[in-house]
Write an enzyme that holds these catalytic residues in place. Structure first.
Site, short mmCIF file in Angstrom:
data_model
loop_
_atom_site.label_atom_id
_atom_site.label_comp_id
_atom_site.label_asym_id
_atom_site.label_seq_id
_atom_site.Cartn_x
_atom_site.Cartn_y
_atom_site.Cartn_z
N LYS A 53 -17.05 7.77 -8.78
CA LYS A 53 -15.84 7.13 -9.29
C LYS A 53 -16.19 5.70 -9.65
O LYS A 53 -16.80 4.98 -8.85
CB LYS A 53 -14.71 7.13 -8.25
CG LYS A 53 -13.44 6.47 -8.79
CD LYS A 53 -12.28 6.56 -7.82
CE LYS A 53 -12.36 5.53 -6.72
NZ LYS A 53 -11.12 5.44 -5.94
N HIS A 99 2.74 -0.19 -4.09
CA HIS A 99 2.63 1.08 -4.80
C HIS A 99 2.02 2.17 -3.93
O HIS A 99 2.56 3.28 -3.82
CB HIS A 99 1.78 0.86 -6.07
CG HIS A 99 1.52 2.09 -6.87
ND1 HIS A 99 2.50 2.69 -7.63
CD2 HIS A 99 0.39 2.84 -7.03
CE1 HIS A 99 1.99 3.75 -8.23
NE2 HIS A 99 0.71 3.86 -7.89
N SER A 106 -3.66 -5.37 1.32
CA SER A 106 -4.95 -5.85 0.82
C SER A 106 -5.32 -7.16 1.49
O SER A 106 -5.92 -8.04 0.90
CB SER A 106 -4.90 -6.02 -0.71
OG SER A 106 -3.85 -6.88 -1.08
N GLY A 129 -6.16 -0.01 4.19
CA GLY A 129 -6.33 -1.00 3.14
C GLY A 129 -7.66 -1.73 3.13
O GLY A 129 -7.99 -2.40 2.15
N THR A 130 -8.45 -1.60 4.19
CA THR A 130 -9.69 -2.38 4.27
C THR A 130 -10.86 -1.57 3.73
O THR A 130 -11.27 -0.58 4.33
CB THR A 130 -9.96 -2.82 5.72
OG1 THR A 130 -8.90 -3.68 6.13
CG2 THR A 130 -11.27 -3.57 5.83
#
Length: 321
Positions: A67, A138, A199, A220-221
């Protein structure tokens, strides 16, 4: 080569399919049948963007690829498009030829939500009733929808740096018929499951914000320096992750290890719980923590699944490449 554009993903990929793909690849990783390649993630010096590559090879599923993408923090404000942008490329492991190119934005949201959902299935108490959300952006809406399918939650409580964003997750809770309450962080001690999806580069959720028996999913990390939870929380918890190498280098465990609070041996693969080679939660009072760093194999698994669905439904675009 098959192309599945971003616009097709929503009608093809379901939360159930994403969950199944991620759960299987976590199990394959723990069994030694799949492995991730080293992550490349760099600030490019333009638009404050972080750009990188995540890839790997799943020998069990014969899925090879990567990706490419990252985080453009100005996108929403300047261009009205989401800040996370990515594309998944799949290759034929027998020949090396390009096999597919798949829009990765929605897939990334679905696979990240699926990862925390897998951790809730395997690590949260069966009688969990209160779900706490730290973050309301989001990605938080995807996290909440997936989590609500794993237990019979009776209430959702939420906190965000910017309280005006809390209606994002309140709407999801109400759509599911679950009451929502905005709270301060110290009220997270009421939660049986907490999902942190921010974030942040500074710890937000502290050890004393988490009650006995809670399962915490830190989602988030994924970069050196980022931090959502106090390092002391990892010392109190039994720590699981998608991949140990990433957890200790770019995940939450990087901080607890640097402070000498835990060692690499204290971090366990969630796939081992799925496979039954690790017992997972062993008591109702135990705090469990899942450090979801996001591995390339997750992206490849959901991309391969969506390619199969696109071919089955006649929605794949085939090009000579």
């Amino acid at each position: 080569m098959i192309i599945v554009p971003e616009r097709e993903i929503a009608d093809l990929m379901t939360r159930e399919a994403a969950f199944e793909a991620v759960e299987k690849v976590f199990a394959a990783m723990a069994a030694g049948d799949a492995y991730n390649f080293p992550v490349v993630r760099e600030a490019i010096g333009h638009e404050d963007a972080l750009y990188g590559f995540k890839g790997g090879f799943d020998q069990a599923g014969l899925t090879l690829g990567l990706k490419a993408g990252g985080y453009w923090p100005n996108n929403l404000e300047k261009r009205d498009i989401i800040n996370h942008q990515s594309t998944v490329f799949l290759f034929d492991p027998d020949t090396g030829k390009a096999k597919a190119m798949v829009g990765g934005n929605l897939l990334t949201a679905l696979r990240t939500a699926a990862a925390s959902s897998v951790s809730i299935k395997h690590l949260a108490r069966k009688d969990a009733k209160v779900l706490g959300m730290v973050g309301a952006g989001h990605q938080a809406t995807f996290q909440l929808r997936a989590a609500l399918e794993q237990r019979k939650f009776e209430k959702v409580i939420g906190w965000n740096y910017h309280p005006e964003m809390l209606p994002n997750i309140e709407k999801v809770a109400k759509e599911a018929g679950v009451p929502f309450e905005a709270v301060e962080l110290d009220s997270m001690a009421e939660a049986d499951v907490i999902i942190s999806i921010t974030s942040s580069f500074d710890a937000t959720l502290m050890a004393d914000h988490v009650g006995a028996g809670c399962h915490v999913a830190c989602m988030g990390t994924d970069t050196k320096g980022k931090q959502e939870v106090e390092a002391a929380l990892l010392q109190k918890a039994t720590v699981f992750t998608d991949e140990v190498a990433q957890s200790i280098s770019i995940g939450e465990a990087q901080h607890a290890i640097s402070e000498g609070l835990i060692t690499e041996g204290d971090v366990h693969q969630i796939g081992a719980v799925i496979n039954g080679t690790h017992p997972g939660r062993t008591s109702d009072d135990e705090i469990t923590l899942f450090d979801g760093t996001g591995v390339g194999l997750q992206d490849l698994a959901v991309a391969a699944s969506v390619v199969d669905l696109a071919v089955e439904q006649g929605r794949a675009i085939e090009v000579d490449f």
